[in-house]
Design an enzyme around this catalytic site. Sequence first.
Site, mmCIF file in Angstrom:
data_model
loop_
_atom_site.group_PDB
_atom_site.id
_atom_site.type_symbol
_atom_site.label_atom_id
_atom_site.label_comp_id
_atom_site.label_asym_id
_atom_site.label_seq_id
_atom_site.Cartn_x
_atom_site.Cartn_y
_atom_site.Cartn_z
ATOM 1 N N ASN A 171 -2.049 -11.693 56.367
ATOM 2 C CA ASN A 171 -0.435 -11.682 56.643
ATOM 3 C C ASN A 171 0.158 -10.720 55.525
ATOM 4 O O ASN A 171 -0.145 -10.773 54.362
ATOM 5 C CB ASN A 171 0.186 -13.053 56.457
ATOM 6 C CG ASN A 171 -0.543 -14.106 57.393
ATOM 7 O OD1 ASN A 171 -1.064 -13.542 58.592
ATOM 8 N ND2 ASN A 171 -0.182 -15.110 57.356
ATOM 9 N N HIS A 205 -4.269 -6.935 54.496
ATOM 10 C CA HIS A 205 -3.637 -5.988 55.241
ATOM 11 C C HIS A 205 -2.228 -5.521 54.554
ATOM 12 O O HIS A 205 -1.446 -5.248 55.418
ATOM 13 C CB HIS A 205 -3.140 -6.526 56.653
ATOM 14 C CG HIS A 205 -4.806 -6.898 57.576
ATOM 15 N ND1 HIS A 205 -4.710 -7.519 58.719
ATOM 16 C CD2 HIS A 205 -5.788 -6.246 57.519
ATOM 17 C CE1 HIS A 205 -5.785 -7.481 59.318
ATOM 18 N NE2 HIS A 205 -6.608 -6.552 58.507
ATOM 19 N N CYS A 214 10.184 9.745 47.229
ATOM 20 C CA CYS A 214 9.223 9.347 46.611
ATOM 21 C C CYS A 214 9.681 9.080 45.189
ATOM 22 O O CYS A 214 10.137 10.173 44.473
ATOM 23 C CB CYS A 214 8.087 9.685 46.799
ATOM 24 S SG CYS A 214 6.696 9.010 45.443
ATOM 25 N N GLY A 227 -5.494 -20.105 61.508
ATOM 26 C CA GLY A 227 -4.458 -19.405 62.245
ATOM 27 C C GLY A 227 -4.555 -17.837 62.504
ATOM 28 O O GLY A 227 -3.505 -17.046 62.272
ATOM 29 N N THR A 228 -5.932 -17.647 62.865
ATOM 30 C CA THR A 228 -6.034 -16.238 63.211
ATOM 31 C C THR A 228 -6.729 -16.221 64.288
ATOM 32 O O THR A 228 -7.725 -17.067 64.718
ATOM 33 C CB THR A 228 -6.627 -15.316 62.032
ATOM 34 O OG1 THR A 228 -6.911 -14.216 62.707
ATOM 35 C CG2 THR A 228 -7.957 -16.126 61.627
HETATM 36 C C1 BJW Z 1 -1.219 -20.974 65.116
HETATM 37 C C2 BJW Z 1 0.144 -21.667 65.060
HETATM 38 C C3 BJW Z 1 0.521 -22.510 64.363
HETATM 39 C C4 BJW Z 1 -0.149 -19.872 66.366
HETATM 40 N N1 BJW Z 1 -0.670 -23.185 63.819
HETATM 41 N N2 BJW Z 1 -2.135 -21.768 64.295
HETATM 42 C C5 BJW Z 1 -14.076 -1.898 68.534
HETATM 43 C C6 BJW Z 1 -14.871 -3.142 68.080
HETATM 44 C C7 BJW Z 1 -14.822 -3.840 66.917
HETATM 45 C C8 BJW Z 1 -14.002 -3.232 65.960
HETATM 46 C C9 BJW Z 1 -12.950 -2.202 66.276
HETATM 47 C C10 BJW Z 1 -13.088 -1.512 67.487
HETATM 48 N N3 BJW Z 1 -12.329 -0.693 67.821
HETATM 49 C C11 BJW Z 1 -11.603 -0.565 66.581
HETATM 50 C C12 BJW Z 1 -12.174 -1.472 65.693
HETATM 51 C C13 BJW Z 1 -11.462 -1.662 64.346
HETATM 52 C C14 BJW Z 1 -10.192 -2.309 64.344
HETATM 53 C C15 BJW Z 1 -10.102 -3.642 65.325
HETATM 54 O O1 BJW Z 1 -10.306 -4.501 64.893
HETATM 55 N N4 BJW Z 1 -9.640 -3.445 66.555
HETATM 56 C C16 BJW Z 1 -9.651 -4.475 67.346
HETATM 57 C C17 BJW Z 1 -8.283 -4.697 68.139
HETATM 58 C C18 BJW Z 1 -10.874 -4.415 68.300
HETATM 59 N N5 BJW Z 1 -9.698 -2.686 62.861
HETATM 60 C C19 BJW Z 1 -9.314 -1.763 61.947
HETATM 61 O O2 BJW Z 1 -8.980 -0.639 62.602
HETATM 62 C C20 BJW Z 1 -9.066 -2.202 60.668
HETATM 63 N N6 BJW Z 1 -9.773 -1.400 59.987
HETATM 64 C C21 BJW Z 1 -11.265 -1.181 59.802
HETATM 65 O O3 BJW Z 1 -11.729 -1.879 60.759
HETATM 66 O O4 BJW Z 1 -11.681 -0.192 59.027
HETATM 67 C C22 BJW Z 1 -12.891 0.143 58.831
HETATM 68 C C23 BJW Z 1 -13.981 -0.838 58.468
HETATM 69 C C24 BJW Z 1 -15.336 -0.907 58.521
HETATM 70 C C25 BJW Z 1 -16.096 -1.657 57.958
HETATM 71 C C26 BJW Z 1 -15.757 -2.718 57.014
HETATM 72 C C27 BJW Z 1 -14.322 -2.486 56.681
HETATM 73 C C28 BJW Z 1 -13.373 -1.619 57.224
HETATM 74 C C29 BJW Z 1 -7.822 -2.384 60.329
HETATM 75 C C30 BJW Z 1 -6.956 -3.491 61.006
HETATM 76 C C31 BJW Z 1 -5.433 -3.656 60.674
HETATM 77 C C32 BJW Z 1 -4.759 -4.563 61.357
HETATM 78 N N7 BJW Z 1 -3.193 -4.405 61.059
HETATM 79 C C33 BJW Z 1 -2.285 -5.474 61.710
HETATM 80 C C34 BJW Z 1 -1.242 -4.966 61.290
HETATM 81 C C35 BJW Z 1 -0.629 -5.239 59.586
HETATM 82 C C36 BJW Z 1 0.669 -4.746 59.324
HETATM 83 C C37 BJW Z 1 1.621 -5.727 60.187
HETATM 84 O O5 BJW Z 1 1.760 -7.026 59.900
HETATM 85 O O6 BJW Z 1 2.538 -5.035 60.986
HETATM 86 O O7 BJW Z 1 -2.844 -6.598 61.018
HETATM 87 S S1 BJW Z 1 -2.587 -5.769 63.308
HETATM 88 C C38 BJW Z 1 -2.177 -7.469 62.988
HETATM 89 O O8 BJW Z 1 -3.498 -8.025 63.681
HETATM 90 C C39 BJW Z 1 -2.093 -7.688 61.704
HETATM 91 C C40 BJW Z 1 -2.782 -9.102 61.474
HETATM 92 O O9 BJW Z 1 -3.290 -9.270 60.313
HETATM 93 C C41 BJW Z 1 -3.959 -8.768 62.498
HETATM 94 C C42 BJW Z 1 -4.658 -10.241 62.894
HETATM 95 O O10 BJW Z 1 -3.782 -11.090 63.714
HETATM 96 P P1 BJW Z 1 -3.740 -12.594 63.559
HETATM 97 O O11 BJW Z 1 -3.308 -13.029 62.198
HETATM 98 O O12 BJW Z 1 -5.046 -12.915 63.948
HETATM 99 O O13 BJW Z 1 -2.513 -12.913 64.539
HETATM 100 P P2 BJW Z 1 -2.682 -13.219 66.074
HETATM 101 O O14 BJW Z 1 -1.205 -13.303 66.725
HETATM 102 O O15 BJW Z 1 -3.531 -12.166 66.601
HETATM 103 O O16 BJW Z 1 -3.200 -14.734 66.228
HETATM 104 C C43 BJW Z 1 -2.514 -15.775 65.716
HETATM 105 C C44 BJW Z 1 -3.265 -17.063 65.735
HETATM 106 O O17 BJW Z 1 -2.614 -18.099 65.265
HETATM 107 C C45 BJW Z 1 -3.772 -17.611 67.319
HETATM 108 O O18 BJW Z 1 -5.272 -17.909 67.294
HETATM 109 C C46 BJW Z 1 -2.760 -18.828 67.574
HETATM 110 O O19 BJW Z 1 -3.654 -19.706 68.271
HETATM 111 C C47 BJW Z 1 -2.590 -19.249 66.127
HETATM 112 N N8 BJW Z 1 -1.237 -19.847 65.917
HETATM 113 N N9 BJW Z 1 0.695 -20.803 66.044
HETATM 114 C C48 BJW Z 1 -1.930 -22.890 63.724
HETATM 115 N N10 BJW Z 1 1.723 -23.515 64.385
#
Ligand code: BJW
Length: 239
Positions: A94, A111, A138, A178-179
């Site tokens: 987050n 992130h 900047c 919560g992810t």
């Molecule tokens: C509740 C609730 C309640 C609701 N109580 N629970 C193909 C295959 C595999 C990977 C890739 C691929 N193609 C590309 C990739 C890599 C890509 C990726 O993963 N893409 C996928 C979409 C496939 N990833 C990247 O590019 C990352 N970088 C990377 O991989 O670098 C290379 C590397 C290589 C090796 C090692 C390390 C690195 C970067 C990812 C950047 C994500 N950025 C964002 C935006 C951040 C800025 C912003 O906030 O605007 O991050 S996207 C967005 O998603 C944000 C979040 O942190 C992230 C995850 O979301 P989250 O937190 O899981 O939210 P939701 O909405 O998805 O889920 C909410 C959950 O809560 C749900 O389960 C609900 O049920 C639950 N819930 N109410 C409890 N009350």
Amino acid sequence: MNYRRIVILTGAGVSAESGMGTFRDNDGIWTKYDIEDVATPEGFARNPVLVHDFYNARRRALGDAAPNPAHLALARLEKAVAAAGGELLLVTQNVDNLHEKAGSTNLLHMHGELARVKCDACGVAGAWEGDLDAATECWRCGRVGALRPDVVWFGEMPYGMDAIYERLSACDLFVSIGTSGEVYPAAGFVMEADMAGAHTVELNLEPSANARGFREGRYGPASEVVSQWVEDLVAKLGS
Ligand code: BJW
């Protein structure tokens, strides 16, 4: 069980009850905005005004948001684990500041953070409270339009990966809260912890995309499920 090396991963669900939107739920942020437009470096290059507006609105919302019982329980757990001689690392995806507001200190924002900006031209990064726009200069290099939110977009390397993998490889308890398990590398942490022999727990509103990778799951709103799970764990610490 006396866990000593704990890693906890949080996502948008932990902050949902504080009014911060989730991304992939029915009324989530990605139903209103296109990921490619607001969460990639290419989107920022195409339309910086849209991206600044998107993050300015979310940065403003931080001011009104308060931690909920789940954030508070995790801060309490960090202290209880330390008092019992262990260590808890909280890794959050987050970009809000609700874990800090709740009192968590051993915290890594993989992130990035809404309340920070960085310069694409000179690399300087720092705290930022107000709005940002394409005309902002900047403070170090003077370039106009190069400052951007210090958040991690798709295709960019998340922060702290070496430290996170080091802790995962040595942890005895990994908890994901919560992810959705849709975004990597965070979605793969459970496998790393499992390979290290850790107990793995998912706490979520409903089972996530990789729920089957966890040894234990508890489901319901974070404010209830996390608080109860922390209470249960604290009662066992040191036993
Ligand atoms: C509740 C609730 C309640 C609701 N109580 N629970 C193909 C295959 C595999 C990977 C890739 C691929 N193609 C590309 C990739 C890599 C890509 C990726 O993963 N893409 C996928 C979409 C496939 N990833 C990247 O590019 C990352 N970088 C990377 O991989 O670098 C290379 C590397 C290589 C090796 C090692 C390390 C690195 C970067 C990812 C950047 C994500 N950025 C964002 C935006 C951040 C800025 C912003 O906030 O605007 O991050 S996207 C967005 O998603 C944000 C979040 O942190 C992230 C995850 O979301 P989250 O937190 O899981 O939210 P939701 O909405 O998805 O889920 C909410 C959950 O809560 C749900 O389960 C609900 O049920 C639950 N819930 N109410 C409890 N009350």
